[in-house]
Design a protein around this motif. Structure first.
Motif, short mmCIF file in Angstrom:
data_model
loop_
_atom_site.label_atom_id
_atom_site.label_comp_id
_atom_site.label_asym_id
_atom_site.label_seq_id
_atom_site.Cartn_x
_atom_site.Cartn_y
_atom_site.Cartn_z
N VAL A 68 1.26 -1.22 0.22
CA VAL A 68 0.22 -0.22 -0.43
C VAL A 68 0.49 1.25 -0.05
O VAL A 68 2.42 1.22 0.74
N ALA A 69 0.60 2.15 -0.70
CA ALA A 69 1.62 3.38 -0.68
C ALA A 69 0.21 4.37 -0.64
O ALA A 69 -0.82 4.47 -1.49
N VAL A 70 1.27 5.69 -0.25
CA VAL A 70 0.49 6.81 0.39
C VAL A 70 0.80 8.13 0.46
O VAL A 70 1.87 7.71 0.44
N SER A 71 0.20 9.26 -0.34
CA SER A 71 2.01 10.24 -1.21
C SER A 71 2.41 10.48 0.48
O SER A 71 0.98 11.10 1.13
N GLU A 72 2.88 11.10 0.45
CA GLU A 72 3.41 11.81 1.42
C GLU A 72 2.18 13.35 2.24
O GLU A 72 2.74 13.60 3.32
N ALA A 104 -3.52 7.62 -3.31
CA ALA A 104 -2.80 6.24 -2.67
C ALA A 104 -3.23 5.60 -3.80
O ALA A 104 -4.05 5.31 -4.07
N LEU A 105 -2.57 3.74 -3.40
CA LEU A 105 -2.77 3.10 -4.45
C LEU A 105 -2.30 1.76 -4.10
O LEU A 105 -1.70 1.46 -2.85
N ILE A 156 -6.15 2.14 -8.17
CA ILE A 156 -5.80 3.05 -7.68
C ILE A 156 -7.02 3.13 -6.38
O ILE A 156 -8.09 2.69 -6.36
N VAL A 157 -6.30 3.82 -4.74
CA VAL A 157 -7.76 3.89 -3.96
C VAL A 157 -8.30 4.98 -3.91
O VAL A 157 -9.42 5.42 -3.38
N ALA A 158 -7.44 6.09 -4.25
CA ALA A 158 -7.57 7.71 -4.22
C ALA A 158 -6.44 8.44 -4.81
O ALA A 158 -5.69 8.14 -4.97
N PRO A 159 -7.56 9.15 -5.75
CA PRO A 159 -8.61 9.57 -5.91
C PRO A 159 -9.32 9.33 -6.73
O PRO A 159 -9.19 8.57 -8.04
#
Length: 159
Positions: A68-72, A104-105, A156-159
Motif C-alpha cells: 500500500v502506498a500513500v503520497s507524503e 493512494a494505491l 488506485i485507492v484515491a482519488p
C-alpha cells in the motif's frame, strides 16, 4: 418535520494507533466537530483471518503480498498532495492521464517470477514486485500488461 440536532461541543478528539501487543505507535489530536459529524477515513483494520477473509487467502499468503502506498502529502497531518508539485502525488505510469495525481494505491504481487526468492523472509521489494514497483523510497509505480517478467496488479485507492 425534521428537527435539527444540536451542535456538539468543540472538544478536541485524540486518536491513538495501538499495535497488536498494546503499544501506542502513534497519536493525533483533532479539533472537535463543529457540525455534530465526525468523518473517519483511511483507518487501518486488522483482519480476523477466520471471519473477515476467506481461508484460501490466508493459506496462500496473499495477505503478505499486498503493498500500500500513500503520497507524503496525504499521510496524517499532511496538506494533501499536489500533482507535479510539492508534496508530490504518487505516479502510476501506463495508466490514464494524468498519471501523477494519485493520493493512494495498492499493488498486489503475483506469483514469484524468475530471480525472485521468497523462500526466506525477504527484505527487498524486488523479491515480490517488478520494475518500477520494486524501487523503495520513491512515489513512482507502474501498471503494465501481464507477462513472464511482470505480473503486479495496481489499483488506485484515491482519488
Amino acid at each position: 418535520t425534521a428537527t435539527a440536532l444540536p451542535a456538539l461541543p468543540a472538544s478536541p478528539i485524540t486518536v491513538r494507533d495501538i499495535d497488536s501487543v498494546g503499544n501506542v505507535v502513534g497519536t493525533a489530536t483533532l479539533p472537535g466537530p463543529a457540525s455534530g459529524t465526525i468523518t473517519v477515513a483511511g483507518m487501518h483494520y486488522d483482519f480476523e483471518e477466520t471471519v473477515d477473509i476467506p481461508p484460501w487467502f490466508v493459506a496462500n499468503d496473499w495477505h503478505q503480498l499486498i503493498h500500500v502506498a500513500v503520497s507524503e502529502g496525504d499521510r496524517p497531518g499532511g496538506p494533501g498532495c499536489i500533482p507535479g508539485g510539492t508534496p508530490a502525488c504518487l505516479t502510476l505510469a501506463n495508466w490514464y492521464l494524468p498519471d501523477d495525481d494519485k493520493q493512494a494505491l495498492v499493488v498486489s504481487a503475483g506469483r514469484a517470477l524468475g530471480g525472485q526468492d521468497r523462500s526466506a523472509p525477504a527484505v527487498a521489494l524486488i523479491d515480490y514486485l517488478e520494475a518500477g514497483n520494486s524501487s523503495p523510497g520513491d512515489d513512482a509505480y507502474q501498471r503494465d500488461p501481464l507477462s513472464t517478467t511482470f505480473n503486479d496488479q495496481a489499483r488506485i485507492v484515491a482519488p
